[in-house]
Design an enzyme around this catalytic site. Sequence first.
Site, PDB file in Angstrom:
ATOM      1  N   ASP A 105      40.079  32.546  36.487  1.00  0.00           N
ATOM      2  CA  ASP A 105      39.928  32.834  35.276  1.00  0.00           C
ATOM      3  C   ASP A 105      41.571  33.138  34.628  1.00  0.00           C
ATOM      4  O   ASP A 105      41.753  34.281  35.666  1.00  0.00           O
ATOM      5  CB  ASP A 105      38.747  34.283  34.965  1.00  0.00           C
ATOM      6  CG  ASP A 105      38.426  34.698  33.623  1.00  0.00           C
ATOM      7  OD1 ASP A 105      37.298  33.632  32.545  1.00  0.00           O
ATOM      8  OD2 ASP A 105      39.152  35.296  32.731  1.00  0.00           O
TER       9      ASP A 105
ATOM     10  N   GLU B  18      41.554  28.040  34.953  1.00  0.00           N
ATOM     11  CA  GLU B  18      41.529  28.064  33.587  1.00  0.00           C
ATOM     12  C   GLU B  18      42.118  28.321  32.692  1.00  0.00           C
ATOM     13  O   GLU B  18      42.289  29.697  32.282  1.00  0.00           O
ATOM     14  CB  GLU B  18      40.388  28.380  33.635  1.00  0.00           C
ATOM     15  CG  GLU B  18      39.290  28.864  32.487  1.00  0.00           C
ATOM     16  CD  GLU B  18      39.696  30.288  31.472  1.00  0.00           C
ATOM     17  OE1 GLU B  18      40.371  30.911  32.198  1.00  0.00           O
ATOM     18  OE2 GLU B  18      38.899  30.179  30.948  1.00  0.00           O
TER      19      GLU B  18
END
Lengths: 679, 679
Positions: free
Chosen positions: A389, A418
Amino acid sequence: MPTGAPNRIVVAAVTPSVDGGRYPVKRVVGEPVDASATVFADGHDELWVVLSHQPPDEKGWVDVPMRATNPGLDRWGGRFTPRVRGIHRFKVVAWVDHFSSLAHGTARKLAAGQDVRSELLQAATMLETLATSGPRREAELLTAAASRLRAGDPTDLDDPGAPDRPSATELYRRRLRRADAASSRVVEVLVERERAAFSAWYELFPRSTVTGGGVRSSTPATTGTLRGVIDRLDYVGDLGFDIVYLPPIHPIGRSFRKGPNNATQAGPDDPGSPWAIGGPEGGHTAVHPQLGTVDDVKALAVAAQENGIELALDLAFQCSPDHPWVTEHPEWFRHRPDGSIQYAENPPKKYQDIYPLDFETSAWHELWEALLDVVEFWMDAGVTVFRVDNPHTKPFAFWEWLIERVHRRDPDVIFLSEAFTRPEVMHQLARCGFTQSYTYFTWRVSKPELVEYALEVSTSPSADEFRPSFWPTTPDILPWHLQDAPLEAFAVRHLLAATLSASYGVYGPGFELGDNRPAGNGKEEFADSEKYEVRHWDLTGPSLRDQISRVNRIRNEQLALHTTRTLHVHDAPNDQLLVYSKTTHDGPDPDPAAPHRNPVLCVVNLDPRSAQAALLDLDLVALGVDPSRPYQVHDLLSDQHYTWQGHHPYVELHPSEQPGHVLRVSQLPEALLPHDGLA
Amino acid sequence: MPTGAPNRIVVAAVTPSVDGGRYPVKRVVGEPVDASATVFADGHDELWVVLSHQPPDEKGWVDVPMRATNPGLDRWGGRFTPRVRGIHRFKVVAWVDHFSSLAHGTARKLAAGQDVRSELLQAATMLETLATSGPRREAELLTAAASRLRAGDPTDLDDPGAPDRPSATELYRRRLRRADAASSRVVEVLVERERAAFSAWYELFPRSTVTGGGVRSSTPATTGTLRGVIDRLDYVGDLGFDIVYLPPIHPIGRSFRKGPNNATQAGPDDPGSPWAIGGPEGGHTAVHPQLGTVDDVKALAVAAQENGIELALDLAFQCSPDHPWVTEHPEWFRHRPDGSIQYAENPPKKYQDIYPLDFETSAWHELWEALLDVVEFWMDAGVTVFRVDNPHTKPFAFWEWLIERVHRRDPDVIFLSEAFTRPEVMHQLARCGFTQSYTYFTWRVSKPELVEYALEVSTSPSADEFRPSFWPTTPDILPWHLQDAPLEAFAVRHLLAATLSASYGVYGPGFELGDNRPAGNGKEEFADSEKYEVRHWDLTGPSLRDQISRVNRIRNEQLALHTTRTLHVHDAPNDQLLVYSKTTHDGPDPDPAAPHRNPVLCVVNLDPRSAQAALLDLDLVALGVDPSRPYQVHDLLSDQHYTWQGHHPYVELHPSEQPGHVLRVSQLPEALLPHDGLA
């Protein structure tokens, strides 16, 4: 014949190469390295240029001849195909080939009817010098050739040789010494397992695995669990995915917990965002009590593996205010003047439920080690894939270190970045070791946008460092073009993602069910986002399940779809029809005239609402098809067969029937044509 | 505030840079270095990026702020202008600017009406920490700013400062430590004297300096001498050239001497090719007895210098069979099996009057030193410029060594590379140190060809390593388009060469006299070439003398014509009208919106036979002209003045009158416009 004079050859501009060799070039097993370089010397001598490569853990180098691919620009090319994982090395090595220079000059003199006795004697002397050393068999061949030359027979100068009888030219080249060669710097190639480049991801929220109506609550009775994910594996396996990815499964903070639809106040039963990691029950190595236990993670990993699926967890390196590290390691956070810990913000927006880790802390080393411990903890539980993330908010040096440390233990662990941010930052993360990366595909909608972007990520230099993963939606993103869009629009985006890119993913089950309701806040967000509440999906309604499982099966069967790098775009006089093909990498040589193997041709109707048709304008060379004869196309989606001929077949696609064709292209050998009565 | 955590910033893709830093970037004094780099960090912090440069022989570095020229691609740019000769160095240095990050975040919070007391305290603390060290005056400023921040006054966060009072931001940046910065590698810039980039060459054969009819002979009575060249200096000076270049002036071999028009047999009085160097009278350090003595060379160099002209000699490192080295140093030549020395050849063609030097000899080191001795011998005689014959047939390493050795003694010596070969080879010679290079201009005739080539050689990366010299003809080349062409065609080629490129040359006096007779052998060669015979030119006939002297004077006066790098091509709806402009490099910043200085606009009629006209399509921004007001153009060739307005002035050019316009463009300040009665 070397005299110690400085080397005359320049070897420059070697490709592929990432940031001048600072980072390795990326490949997977079986994916060729097409190397090229600018190689030249002074004067007019012939050069002998080889691509010299070395598999991991080997001392020797294997030489592949290179050929002049663009003599006017002095470019040379060659190919090798790594067959094992690990760091391969290559370099471009070149010599002045005095024997060939003499041979070619002599041939031109012969053609002009000139006396070449002197030249033949020169050639004989060169071979005789070589015959004084080396293997006996070679010495015999050299001596014999020299005798013929001395006798006035020029045949050995342009003898191509034979498998069992190397030519004089070949023997001369074999004796060229490394010490006399010009060489490029060594380029490293990181060769990973195939799944690093070819994968189909399925993301789901474990707490939303209880099916049924739209109940929103976090009471145990209606909250899905890791065991529920195990039960869902059959479904995911039927869809044909090979990685199942779970958003964070850890305890969720209470402080400043967000309510449904990102409300700043949460009700007592609101479950909070899984990315607000940490509570009294633990932090990044704990499992949310409502989801299960670490043992459940292990059981899930095993069950997934039995279905041919790998388990991916989320690495979100940030903390809720209730994370144990906040009290155990306050030095890992930034502090405000009043002594409180600095929450995340993007002024004027505040994210008080999230404390970023402070990578500029003087205790950075302990912090890095703790984060590595987190990754290794989950590797021990059977996790082989991590979706990271917001990696772009942590230092590049950290990721380079972490991924290197992880790969030292298990080189097969996959990291998906990401980072939806500027291209240089996304690429730098890839250079630092991320296996795959999210992309701008989510926002590339029109035909020109899709063509430009897909070609960019499928070719060098991008493709040498950055492996794209195409996602139509994510929990954070319901793009404008899918808001309130029909299920057919989701079908188009799925087909594009799965066939343009070798790696792709969907965020289910909302995706296959066509969840198209926007938050209505002027942003590309979902209404009633699973980030903030439990959703109970009804899997029995209209769904893309059939298309998804067919496409994933086609992907697995058609080797051309295992790569992003052979993408070729064809013309079509219709802005709504996107036409492209892929082939496999077979063949030892990157010669563009070499036959293209296993072609798959996709024709996608970008318009989810109307039928579109066109006479295509196919590049049949790219498909390995002889335009003078019929060829066969088999639509693997609809199982229809067609026989086409020429560059301009007619295609008509109806959204209600199928979003596009995925066509296996083949042409029968001439002897087996229908007029022979065999087809 | 540094904590020892690894640096967060990436600095990459620095330009200019030649072959990844292997060779220096080339500039002349006063020619700016527009550096750019990709610079970014993780997260969202502000960066402080400087272009750090170091003049030769200095220890310190001068920092110039860089600005984000393309934030989406993380590109930053900055400029410095070298003012002295020698090796300058630069690097791109970047820090995370925590003070600016805090200041900008606080500004956004203030704009949203949020409480920023905590942020102001943070900022105050940052400044107070700095105030504990450093100059007293700075400490006072920092303490005062901190007090204001503590009192709730945010002014210091976006204070721009003043010349006598640096802002808090500026003071913070001053204290950033080199040790905490991210830095690119150091790039070297070789800064040479202006003539390295701006020069007008005149080539002539000394033996052809006796004027008169077409006598061809080598008897002393009709053979020109070095003294004759001295007499010719007034003529060359009137033409405005600043370098006079002589083909080889050495004794010429007798063996296999070529006769007129490259005949394989020479008559007893045929003088032979000056490039067949060496005879009983001596080799590369001797002067042909018919031409004069070494003292005459010295006298010529002095006389030339008095006319503001530099003397250029030819370096043709090859020997006739009669060269003293053939007997003194047979080891410097390649030998045939029969013991004879290998003559030059390009099979099946033989050049038996030329023995190439063997750079692969084991005595290569002695050979290199002997060739350096040749160069130093002529430097001692006053020669400052060398035109090097066929450098691409000698090793690159040799040239790099030779030029470096020469420049160690005199960095102002200019080397012109006569390599008409593949672009990579020509550029490699430039990288190895050649100051200037012959180009493909000779064969670029049509408007698209000229535009493409001129833009290529005037911009990076080519212009960072390769300085073009444009020659319409050479003794070896009468290009097809000038064969049997009218004098007006020579005028066009002269105007193009002299204004497109900052360096150019003509081969006279045949050029200005329009010598257009081809050898008629199907090649681009002159009839009765001076390479093989003495020519007696009649300088009194029709000639381009007037145009050449005008253009050379304009070149000297108009600083915009001193550079090749600011070339800008304008549109014109006529394929025979080539329109381009140049400006000077003034200004500290490469901002494209900055005013362009001293513009010169050229409109050249490529058609030597017909008048051509068009409404031009000028890019007035590139000329620094406000399109809403009239502007003045002064044709420096015809001394005509015009007042134009707007992008589309009408131009009509008649070959019989002039080949083109060379227009000084200027626009009066608004207050001085004609309607004020002042113009």
